[in-house]
Motif scaffolding. Structure first.
Motif, PDB file in Angstrom:
ATOM      1  N   ARG A  16       0.878  -1.136   0.022  1.00 54.45           N
ATOM      2  CA  ARG A  16      -0.160  -0.047  -0.007  1.00 54.45           C
ATOM      3  C   ARG A  16       0.755   1.123  -0.134  1.00 54.45           C
ATOM      4  N   GLU A  17       1.943   1.251   0.914  1.00 52.39           N
ATOM      5  CA  GLU A  17       3.004   2.396   0.946  1.00 52.39           C
ATOM      6  C   GLU A  17       3.355   2.633  -0.630  1.00 52.39           C
ATOM      7  N   THR A  18       4.022   1.491  -1.157  1.00 58.32           N
ATOM      8  CA  THR A  18       4.802   1.457  -2.383  1.00 58.32           C
ATOM      9  C   THR A  18       3.712   2.343  -3.515  1.00 58.32           C
ATOM     10  N   LEU A  19       2.585   1.790  -3.461  1.00 59.45           N
ATOM     11  CA  LEU A  19       1.582   2.379  -4.305  1.00 59.45           C
ATOM     12  C   LEU A  19       1.491   3.791  -4.105  1.00 59.45           C
ATOM     13  N   ALA A  20       1.153   4.224  -2.899  1.00 55.27           N
ATOM     14  CA  ALA A  20       1.069   5.697  -2.673  1.00 55.27           C
ATOM     15  C   ALA A  20       2.296   6.335  -3.071  1.00 55.27           C
ATOM     16  N   ARG A  21       3.378   5.957  -2.983  1.00 57.13           N
ATOM     17  CA  ARG A  21       4.698   6.697  -3.383  1.00 57.13           C
ATOM     18  C   ARG A  21       4.984   6.622  -4.763  1.00 57.13           C
ATOM     19  N   ARG A  22       4.637   5.521  -5.462  1.00 56.15           N
ATOM     20  CA  ARG A  22       4.756   5.153  -6.981  1.00 56.15           C
ATOM     21  C   ARG A  22       3.707   5.287  -7.822  1.00 56.15           C
ATOM     22  N   GLY A  23       2.726   5.018  -7.302  1.00 60.75           N
ATOM     23  CA  GLY A  23       1.302   4.983  -8.252  1.00 60.75           C
ATOM     24  C   GLY A  23       1.525   3.617  -8.662  1.00 60.75           C
TER      25      GLY A  23
END
Length: 131
Positions: A16-23
């Protein structure tokens, strides 16, 4: 006869954090053509379902790479390995390109199981020789 066994556990919060950072770039790097369609649909409907879907696929590909003994080096790539659902709902591994040819030449077949809870996704893969 068993060729290899792989297992992996993934922290869904990290995904979830990776998606928030990198889309969605991360998802596009990890998911194959069929998987990316399912991911986008689930993410648009219920975000948590999309994130959990990505986490289970990430975990299953890690487990598969361990079971075949290659890790993430050629011909094993993220996108060449897809985890798809059979009509019964059972998860199955679909391979593409050089990875599919390598796997077939070795006479292998794979079985995969995936699961997820609120914070974790896990996968278990058994690869066996045919015959």
């Amino acid at each position: 006869m068993i060729y290899g066994i792989g297992t992996d556990i993934c922290d869904i919060r990290r995904i979830r954090e990776t998606l928030a950072r990198r889309g969605t770039r991360f998802a596009e790097k990890v998911l194959g053509p069929h998987e990316i369609e399912v991911f986008r649909e689930r993410l648009a409907t219920v975000e948590a379902r999309g994130v959990a879907y990505l986490a289970t696929r990430f975990s299953a590909k890690e487990a598969f790479s361990k079971a075949i003994g290659l890790g993430l080096r050629m011909p094993m790539t993220w996108r060449a390995c897809e985890i798809v659902k059979a009509p019964s709902g059972k998860p199955e591994i679909r391979l593409h390109g050089e990875l599919a040819a390598w796997f077939e030449a070795k006479g292998l077949r794979a079985h995969v199981s995936v699961t997820d809870e609120t914070e974790y996704a896990a996968a278990f893969v058994v690869v066996e020789t045919r015959g």
